[in-house]
Design an enzyme around this catalytic site. Structure first.
Site, PDB file in Angstrom:
ATOM      1  CB  CYS A  77      37.561  22.995 -22.964  1.00  0.00           C
ATOM      2  SG  CYS A  77      37.440  22.000 -21.230  1.00  0.00           S
ATOM      3  CG  HIS A 175      34.906  26.320 -21.034  1.00  0.00           C
ATOM      4  ND1 HIS A 175      34.489  25.563 -21.838  1.00  0.00           N
ATOM      5  CD2 HIS A 175      35.270  25.406 -20.115  1.00  0.00           C
ATOM      6  CE1 HIS A 175      34.434  24.390 -21.848  1.00  0.00           C
ATOM      7  NE2 HIS A 175      35.002  24.022 -20.655  1.00  0.00           N
ATOM      8  CD  GLU A 177      32.746  28.608 -23.646  1.00  0.00           C
ATOM      9  OE1 GLU A 177      32.392  27.461 -23.213  1.00  0.00           O
ATOM     10  OE2 GLU A 177      33.776  28.963 -23.725  1.00  0.00           O
TER      11      GLU A 177
END
Length: 193
Positions: A77, A175, A177
């Site tokens: 990001c 993202h 994650e």
């Protein structure tokens, strides 16, 4: 494997640590240059504002460390955007690894883009096992235009680079994650580079 997560006060750091733990790895949150240089992999996360992030990076002396890294580095990001030359966000000079400016989405669309969007044109070992048109989770108001180093693109307002690569530097605008199994697969691919 020693994994450094660059600590410059950016958000989303814990979710990156948890994502690594789910894969069976431990990430060390650090701003220590020696520890970063000696790591096998480096993750450069980021949620926040470009100019304040760059100020902290300079304050910690990381602006000279990050461009010198030789091991695989993954910008996430804002971390990806800071690998570029310049950001329109508060007219910020960034790290200059990718020779491109980071642009703001136009007022025609809802800013920030928050939520799931499709990632296409996948070109890299980072995307092994990922189908084209996979959905990933995004939160951003600024984007990297499509450049020769683009390894994935996404459409929102216009087509933009949702992943980039130059030598050992990788960047993803989404993202991983927070992108479920597909995101975990990308993190695992990065750790196996």
């Amino acid at each position: 494997m020693k994994i450094a997560i660059i600590d410059y006060g950016a958000g989303n750091v814990q979710s990156v640590q948890f994502a690594l733990e789910r894969l069976g790895y431990k990430g060390i949150l650090t701003a220590d240059a020696d520890l970063i240089y000696s790591s096998d992999k480096v993750i450069f996360p980021g949620v926040g504002q470009a100019s304040s992030a760059m100020n902290t990076i300079k304050e910690y002396g990381l602006d000279s460390v990050i461009p010198e890294l030789k091991q695989p580095v993954l910008g996430i990001c804002l971390g990806m955007q800071l690998l570029c030359q310049y950001s329109e966000e508060a007219n910020t000079e960034c790290l200059g690894i990718f020779d491109t400016a980071v642009m703001r989405f136009s007022e025609k669309v809802k800013i920030p883009q928050i939520g799931w969007n499709m990632v296409t044109d996948l070109k890299s070992d980072l995307f092994l096992g990922i189908a084209d048109k996979q959905y990933m989770y995004f939160v951003h108001s600024y984007y990297v235009p499509v450049i020769p180093q683009s390894i994935a693109t996404t459409y929102y307002d216009a087509v933009f680079a949702s992943a980039i690569q130059k030598d050992n530097f990788y960047g993803v605008q989404f993202h991983p994650e927070k992108s479920g199994e597909a995101g975990a697969c990308i993190l695992n691919n990065f750790l196996n580079l």
